[in-house]
Structures are given as C-alpha cells and as structure tokens.
Write an enzyme that holds these catalytic residues in place. Structure first.
Site, short mmCIF file in Angstrom:
data_model
loop_
_atom_site.label_atom_id
_atom_site.label_comp_id
_atom_site.label_asym_id
_atom_site.label_seq_id
_atom_site.Cartn_x
_atom_site.Cartn_y
_atom_site.Cartn_z
N HIS A 47 0.87 -1.18 0.00
CA HIS A 47 0.00 0.00 0.00
C HIS A 47 0.91 1.23 0.00
CE1 HIS A 47 -3.64 -2.37 0.99
NE2 HIS A 47 -2.77 -3.15 1.64
N ASN A 79 -6.75 0.68 -2.80
CA ASN A 79 -7.60 1.38 -1.81
C ASN A 79 -7.06 2.79 -1.56
OD1 ASN A 79 -5.33 0.20 -0.57
ND2 ASN A 79 -6.35 -0.02 1.39
N ASP A 136 -8.63 -5.40 -2.27
CA ASP A 136 -7.92 -5.61 -1.00
C ASP A 136 -8.31 -4.58 0.06
OD1 ASP A 136 -6.03 -6.88 0.75
OD2 ASP A 136 -4.89 -5.04 0.59
N HIS A 163 -8.75 -10.43 -1.06
CA HIS A 163 -8.70 -10.28 0.39
C HIS A 163 -9.96 -10.98 0.89
CE1 HIS A 163 -8.56 -7.58 4.15
NE2 HIS A 163 -9.75 -8.16 4.22
N HIS A 216 -2.65 -12.55 1.71
CA HIS A 216 -2.26 -12.69 3.12
C HIS A 216 -3.00 -13.75 3.93
CE1 HIS A 216 -5.72 -10.04 3.35
NE2 HIS A 216 -5.05 -8.94 3.10
N ASN A 261 -4.68 -6.65 9.62
CA ASN A 261 -5.79 -7.48 9.19
C ASN A 261 -5.40 -8.28 7.95
OD1 ASN A 261 -8.33 -8.58 9.01
ND2 ASN A 261 -9.21 -6.81 7.94
N ASP A 288 2.50 -6.86 2.68
CA ASP A 288 1.30 -6.08 3.01
C ASP A 288 1.72 -4.77 3.69
OD1 ASP A 288 -1.32 -5.27 3.27
OD2 ASP A 288 -1.90 -6.82 4.70
N HIS A 292 0.80 3.86 8.21
CA HIS A 292 -0.16 4.83 8.75
C HIS A 292 0.63 5.89 9.51
CE1 HIS A 292 -3.78 2.51 7.83
NE2 HIS A 292 -3.17 1.43 8.29
N PHE A 306 -5.65 -0.62 11.23
CA PHE A 306 -5.06 -1.91 10.83
C PHE A 306 -3.88 -1.67 9.89
CE2 PHE A 306 -9.48 -3.44 11.67
CZ PHE A 306 -9.19 -4.54 12.47
#
Ligand SMILES: [Zn+2]
Length: 400
Positions: A47, A79, A136, A163, A216, A261, A288, A292, A306
């Site tokens: 991400h 996302n 995902d 996912h 994952h 997650n 993954d 954040h 998460f």
C-alpha cells in the site's frame, strides 16, 4: 562476486545482472567477496497510499523504502482516494508512479466500484492498465458479484486477487480470537471469517476457470483448503507475510504496532503456514506494507488503524529466522520473494538486483526506515543481512 551463491534457478528467468562494481566502490565500501548478489525482490501486495493519503506514504517514499529492502518490483493496492476503479483513476495513479517511483510499481485495479462490493468496475477498460484486480482491504461479500468478476477476469486473462473476509463473522473483532484476546478482554476475529470466503472463492474459481490468488493467508484452515484445491487442479496461488510466519498471539503487546488485518493468529496457525511455505502451498512472501501516521497507530490494539510496515525488514527477518535456523532453504526464499510472484503475475526480471552482506548484523529501528510509516512489531529485533545496493533496470536506486 561469488556468483555460486546466487539462486540455482536463475536460468528460469535468465537472471544475469551486469554488476557495476564501481557502484559498490562509490558507496564507500571496498569490493569484497562477502557480498552476495540477489535478484530483485517482488512484493505483489503493498500500500503506497497515493493518490489520497500522502500523509501515510507516497509513491516516492514507498518505492525508496522498497529499494532499501532490496525490492525492484511491487504491486500497489487500489484502496486509494480516488479508488483505482476506473481507467481515469488508474491514469491519475500511473502519472504519480511515472513521475516519482524509483522502482517498478504496478498498480492493481479494484474489482468493484469504490471497493464497495455493489457494482462491478470496468474491468475490461482497465485490463491493460493494471497488474490484476483486487478489492484488498475488503472481502467481496456477494457470491454472485465474485462470480461475475471471475468470469470477466477469465475472459480478460487477468488474475483475481482476493482479500478474503466474511463480514458477517467479524463481530467487531480486531485481533485474533484466541487465548490472548480472551484473557485481555479484546474482541477477536475468528479464523472462519477468512477461510469461509476462501472456500467459497475456490469453488467459484473451479467453476469459472479464473486465475485466482489469495491475499495474506493467516489461518491453518486456509492453508489446508488451498492445498486441497491445488491438488484438485484449481488455478490458485496464495501469499503470506513474515509476521504470520514469525509471530503468534502469545507474543502480542498492547500496542498498535501489533494490529493488522488479518491478525497474527496462534502457534498452530504459524506452524501450518511454515509447512505450507515448505510444501509449496504458499507461493509468495509479501509484506502487506501498510503505513499509517504515528497518531493512527498510537491508539492501542482496539483503536489503532489496521496495518504495519514491512518492506524494509522482510528479507533480513526471513533470512535470519527462517533460512539460518534451517526452517526453509535460501532457494525457497528466493522462490517466494522473486521467482514465483514474477512468474504468476508476469513481471519481467531485468537488470534488477541487490547486493547484501549476509553476515552483517543489525537491530531493527523504525527511526531508520525510509518509509513514512514506523509501526512494526519487529522493532528491536536483531537480524543478519544488510543491503548495500539496489539496482533496478541497471540504475542504482538505493545505496547505503
Ligand atoms: Zn488485505
């Protein structure tokens, strides 16, 4: 350079980098036979947060972090804001990639509009602009929707990357539903929420003939049912991440750095995942990588977002804690970090490599990361293997 230490399957993808020794000298290091040249790692699940969430990570910082970790190719999840769910939105992301990425970044396109699971996105319109399709972050709840997505993906010869999470089984959980959750008053996420949906999708993949890849996996049941599906000829591959292989819920701490997650599950799940890696049920080791802000991760297990970072530590962790103790071979690690993901997703390996001193030890300190994200449960872990140089397409993209 000691080329005998390069993975023996190099012929498969014709890994034959032209190593520029001056780059190593330029990095201020004496050329030495202690360096090991490793083909560029590939992470099919990251991400990078742009466009939309550049306070968490950018294409520039994410790709720099990946280069630090020895990666030369990654696949970025959709996302984003806007969600990469249309040719226009994908073009917006691609423009940032073209401008800022120092390694190869391949965008995913969403399966459904806004990743809401309600309306199929324009898969045909996006097929030649994305690596594969994924929602995902969310499971596709409707079986009919997933079937339609698989039928369409099959006709386009693209992979559905899922996912798997059945929302009806979540019940507000945020860590594994196991001993730790019960004894510390936390709400748990049951393993069934993962494997039920994998089971459903495997039936759909068998029926539609779609290429299917499971994100994952964290639970022992997931390993079992994917192993069975492979035996029965379903076109399925899957991935797991270092934290599911090295950690279990007996190690959990009351800290947001332990929240992701799917969650870290129990010892029996961890052992089953290692077995799945060893016997070839698990094809890819991904990170993954999900950065954040510090604030978003400072709210404990219940309140934090998460996701953890991992792209700067995946290889040293796997090498130190799986290869050195003899749990898996170096060849296996190369398969899951390089060859399997590239083969499955059709990602070429050019003059892409990194140069490591595998004997050099260091301690993981998030303050040293090039990623904007700092949350990792591996802070303070001692690892062996330091990356001195990453070269992508013949160009140095990381130097110590
Ligand atoms: Zn996910």
């Amino acid at each position: 350079m000691d080329k005998s230490r390069i993975d023996s399957k190099k012929e498969r993808l014709e890994f034959s980098p032209t190593v520029d020794i001056t780059l190593l000298q330029g990095a201020g290091n004496d050329y030495s036979s202690q360096y090991t040249i490793i083909p560029g790692f590939t992470d099919v699940h990251v991400h990078f947060r742009e466009p939309g969430f550049s306070y968490k990570e950018t294409i520039a910082t994410g790709s720099a972090a990946a280069a630090h970790g020895g990666y030369t190719a990654v696949c970025a999840m959709p996302n984003l804001k806007p969600v990469a769910d249309s040719p226009e939105h994908l073009a917006e992301e691609q423009e940032i990639i073209d401008r800022d990425a120092c390694i190869n970044v391949y965008p995913y396109a969403a399966i459904t509009i806004g990743q809401k699971g309600e309306e199929l996105a324009d898969l045909a319109g996006m097929a030649d602009k994305c690596i594969a399709f994924s929602d995902d972050g969310h499971g596709v709840q409707s079986e009919e929707m997933m079937k339609e997505a698989m039928r369409t993906a099959k006709s386009l010869d693209k992979i559905i990357v899922a996912h798997c999470e059945d929302n009806s089984l979540l019940r507000g959980g945020y860590i594994h539903e196991g001993t730790y959750a019960a004894s510390h008053g936390h709400r748990g996420i049951c393993s069934e929420s993962e494997w039920r949906q994998i089971e459903r999708d495997l039936n759909l993949a068998a029926e539609t003939g779609c290429k299917y890849h499971v994100c994952h996996i964290s639970a022992k049941e997931s390993v079992d049912i994917i192993r069975q599906a492979k035996k029965s000829g379903v076109d399925v591959t899957c991935e797991t991440a270092p934290h599911y292989l090295l950690l279990d819920d007996s190690m959990l701490e009351e800290d947001g750095s332990w929240k992701m997650n799917p969650p870290i599950r129990d010892k029996s799940d961890r052992e089953a995942l290692i077995e799945g890696l060893t016997d070839g049920t698990i094809d890819c080791l991904i990170t993954d990588h999900a950065p954040h802000s510090a604030e978003e991760k400072a709210k404990g297990l219940a309140g934090s977002a998460f996701g953890i970072v991992g792209i700067e530590t995946a290889f040293p962790l796997a090498y130190t804690y799986l290869v050195l103790p003899g749990i898996i071979t170096m060849e296996k690690l190369m398969d899951v970090l390089v060859y399997n993901p590239r083969t499955r997703f059709g990602i070429p390996l050019g003059n892409d490599y990194s140069v490591w001193n595998l004997e050099e030890e260091w301690t993981i300190n998030p303050a040293d990361f090039l990623s904007l994200g700092r949350a990792t449960p591996f802070a303070g872990w001692r690892v062996s293997g330091r990356n001195y140089l990453t070269v992508c397409g013949g160009k140095p993209v990381y130097q110590i």
